[in-house]
Design a protein around this motif. Structure first.
Motif, PDB file in Angstrom:
ATOM      1  N   THR A   1      30.360  40.005  38.184  1.00 56.14           N
ATOM      2  CA  THR A   1      31.277  40.655  39.044  1.00 56.14           C
ATOM      3  C   THR A   1      32.130  39.732  40.003  1.00 56.14           C
ATOM      4  O   THR A   1      31.725  38.735  40.121  1.00 56.14           O
ATOM      5  N   MET A   2      33.098  40.110  40.623  1.00 58.17           N
ATOM      6  CA  MET A   2      34.091  39.311  41.448  1.00 58.17           C
ATOM      7  C   MET A   2      33.399  38.990  42.626  1.00 58.17           C
ATOM      8  O   MET A   2      32.361  39.730  43.136  1.00 58.17           O
ATOM      9  N   SER A   3      33.779  37.757  43.275  1.00 58.25           N
ATOM     10  CA  SER A   3      33.090  37.393  44.511  1.00 58.25           C
ATOM     11  C   SER A   3      33.670  38.193  45.628  1.00 58.25           C
ATOM     12  O   SER A   3      34.870  38.450  45.614  1.00 58.25           O
ATOM     13  N   SER A   4      33.112  38.270  46.668  1.00 61.60           N
ATOM     14  CA  SER A   4      33.521  38.587  48.056  1.00 61.60           C
ATOM     15  C   SER A   4      33.588  37.608  48.963  1.00 61.60           C
ATOM     16  O   SER A   4      32.052  37.070  49.273  1.00 61.60           O
ATOM     17  N   ILE A   5      34.480  36.899  49.633  1.00 62.84           N
ATOM     18  CA  ILE A   5      34.283  35.862  50.181  1.00 62.84           C
ATOM     19  C   ILE A   5      35.218  35.846  51.719  1.00 62.84           C
ATOM     20  O   ILE A   5      36.262  36.585  51.540  1.00 62.84           O
ATOM     21  N   GLU A   6      34.420  35.558  52.669  1.00 63.41           N
ATOM     22  CA  GLU A   6      35.005  35.668  53.853  1.00 63.41           C
ATOM     23  C   GLU A   6      35.678  34.098  54.303  1.00 63.41           C
ATOM     24  O   GLU A   6      35.158  33.072  54.031  1.00 63.41           O
ATOM     25  N   LEU A   7      37.101  34.219  54.860  1.00 66.00           N
ATOM     26  CA  LEU A   7      37.840  33.026  54.954  1.00 66.00           C
ATOM     27  C   LEU A   7      37.908  32.876  56.478  1.00 66.00           C
ATOM     28  O   LEU A   7      38.400  34.082  57.083  1.00 66.00           O
TER      29      LEU A   7
END
Length: 543
Positions: free
Chosen positions: A344-350
């Motif tokens: 699955t795709m990543s969930s990333i905080e920037l």
């Protein structure tokens, strides 16, 4: 171009540039309160370092980093730079490994993520100012130890490495013969053939030495000059080996593309003779410092679920126990946080400084230096960027949105790329494509400009147009078949057609709609057209 010689430097100026690493430290002022306390923790191994070992540290033998250290310590560097020259080793500072013992506590306090906004800006401006001056100067180096890197799995290049090593060992120096370091895996390599090389001259045995990653990382001051044989990957490996101080690197083009390899190996004798005798021109390339911050386990008594945004910029930002530094890397190309083997795709905080930029739903995020803009950043749809630009390039990898666009940020910002606590899966972080480390929910990576730039030796006379030529020839930038010019007959026909089009457009522009209402309130459109009457100065009106 000015050639700086040893005779130009008086004792006062030499003392100025003879800076010890022991004195280099960061002092935090009141304005540093916005930095997270958990990010300012020292590494665990720093507490066991003895003062006796710290007293034996010697000055850096790299002229570029002497200048950087000196520039950080003085507010008057703008008139000091003209008297630069590398000093000869002092007594007791002959580059022996026993004297090159780093202080982990000093290394921890030097991390650029610990600097305040003002300190980070001053550091970045200092590096940029020095880089602008160095590209117009030729630095004459006092070279004693040469570090050679080659593709260890390429038999042809290993044979060329043997020729280069033989030539370096044969060098006729009046005072100090060269000490040549090659990779320790070449000891038993049949193509390098150490035995036949040492049989040529008994003195070679004492001057041919071997390096491994441990020596390069812990004792970078031992080496005065680096020579690479290979492509851009070999240059990246040189940057990877020297995680702090990077001696000037001269790269021979023996690879594929070669954005960083500027010299032809067929002329290596002439090139190296001129470099050692007349000096070199150095280009300082921006590197990033990336630190992995691990989330600390919370007590089960806490009812509130952890929130990465709150921990980094919210109410818990001053809590020094939420995260702990793990490992730090200096990179030349890019730092990538991606989904790794997860389906699955990543969930990333920037985050940027004390601001939450966005949450990215994608296969990953690529944070690239200007040097790395032609690498993974290019494949991810990021911008091409000239290496002299002091910027940070951020691109999403296969973002699950139509609105995400690559962004370019100043190098004075501290980025944080993290995995939220409620993410379905973890992510993986890679540094220059070599080290891949798993990130669990709650972990993040800090990314900031490094205070240790990459010193790349450039050919004489190379300018900014060299980069344009490089992307044009190697990437075929904007390459297409040129459009044919019109013949005289076609040109005349095209002009006639253009006049007809202009006449029709002019007639359309002359039309005007006049809307009126009748007595019953119904709109009536009356078109008024204007035609110029030949031979008259007024207009004929027709309804």
């Amino acid at each position: 171009m000015e050639n700086l010689s040893l005779e130009k430097v008086d004792s006062k100026d030499m003392a100025y540039f003879n800076v010890t690493r022991q004195d280099d430290a960061v002092v935090f002022g009141p304005e540093s309160t916005h930095r997270r306390r958990s990010s300012i923790q020292d590494f665990p191994d720093g507490s066991n370092f003895s003062r006796r070992q710290a007293e034996h540290r010697s000055n850096t033998s790299c002229i570029v980093h002497q200048l950087l250290d000196a520039q950080r310590k003085s507010k008057q560097t703008h008139h000091q730079l003209q008297n630069i020259e590398e000093s000869s080793p002092k007594n007791g500072q002959n580059g022996s490994l026993d004297q090159q013992i780093p202080d982990p506590r000093d290394e921890a306090v030097k991390h650029s993520r610990l600097l305040t906004k003002k300190q980070l800006s001053a550091m970045a401006m200092g590096v940029r100012d020095l880089a602008k001056k160095l590209k117009h100067l030729k630095i004459k180096l006092n070279i004693r130890s040469v570090f050679v890197i080659t593709k260890i799995h390429d038999d042809e290049l290993i044979s060329l490495t043997q020729n280069l090593t033989r030539w370096l060992l044969h060098r006729d120096r009046s005072h100090h013969p060269y000490i040549v370091y090659v990779e320790d895996t070449l000891k038993d390599n049949e193509y390098f053939d150490v035995k036949s090389l040492l049989a040529e001259d008994p003195s070679y045995e004492g001057r041919l030495k071997y390096w491994d990653e441990k020596i390069a990382r812990r004792h970078p001051h031992t080496f005065d000059f680096v020579i690479t044989l290979g492509g851009d990957g070999t240059v990246l490996y040189a940057s990877w080996l020297f995680q702090r101080v990077v001696p000037p690197v001269l790269s021979f083009a023996l690879g594929s593309l070669g954005f960083l390899t500027k010299f032809d190996f067929e002329q290596y004798e002439e090139i190296l003779t001129r470099a050692f005798k007349e000096g070199v021109t150095v280009s300082l390339r921006l590197r990033f410092e990336g630190t992995i911050m691990r989330s600390q386990h919370r007590k089960k008594k806490e009812a509130r679920k952890p929130d990465l945004v709150e921990e980094l910029i919210g109410e818990e930002a001053e809590d020094g126990h939420t995260h702990k530094p793990d490992r730090t890397f200096e990179i030349l190309n890019d730092i990538v946080v991606d989904r790794g083997p997860n389906p699955t795709m990543s969930s990333i905080e920037l985050f940027g400084d004390a601001e939450h930029f966005t949450t990215v739903q994608a296969d990953g995020v690529c944070v690239a230096t200007p040097t790395g803009s032609t690498a993974y950043n290019l494949a991810a749809g990021g911008s091409l960027c000239h290496p002299e630009n002091p910027v940070i390039l951020v691109s999403a990898i296969c973002a699950h949105t139509l609105s995400f666009r690559p962004i370019i940020l100043p190098d004075t910002i501290v980025l944080r790329v993290g995995v939220p606590y409620d993410a379905r899966t973890g992510s993986w972080a890679s540094f220059d494509g070599r080290e891949r480390i798993a990130l669990e929910p709650g972990d993040y990576v800090t990314i900031s400009a490094s205070r240790y730039p990459f010193a790349n030796v450039m050919p004489e006379g190379s300018g900014r147009e060299e980069w344009i030529q490089s992307i044009s020839t190697k990437l075929q930038w904007n390459s297409r078949q040129r459009q044919k010019a019109f013949s005289e007959k076609e040109k005349s026909k095209s002009e006639d057609e253009g006049q007809k089009v202009e006449h029709v457009e002019g007639k359309r522009m002359g039309e005007e709609e006049d809307e009126n209402e009748n007595e019953d309130g119904v709109e009536v459109k009356k078109t008024v057209s204007f035609e110029r009457v030949e031979g008259a100065g007024d207009l004929g009106v027709h309804r």
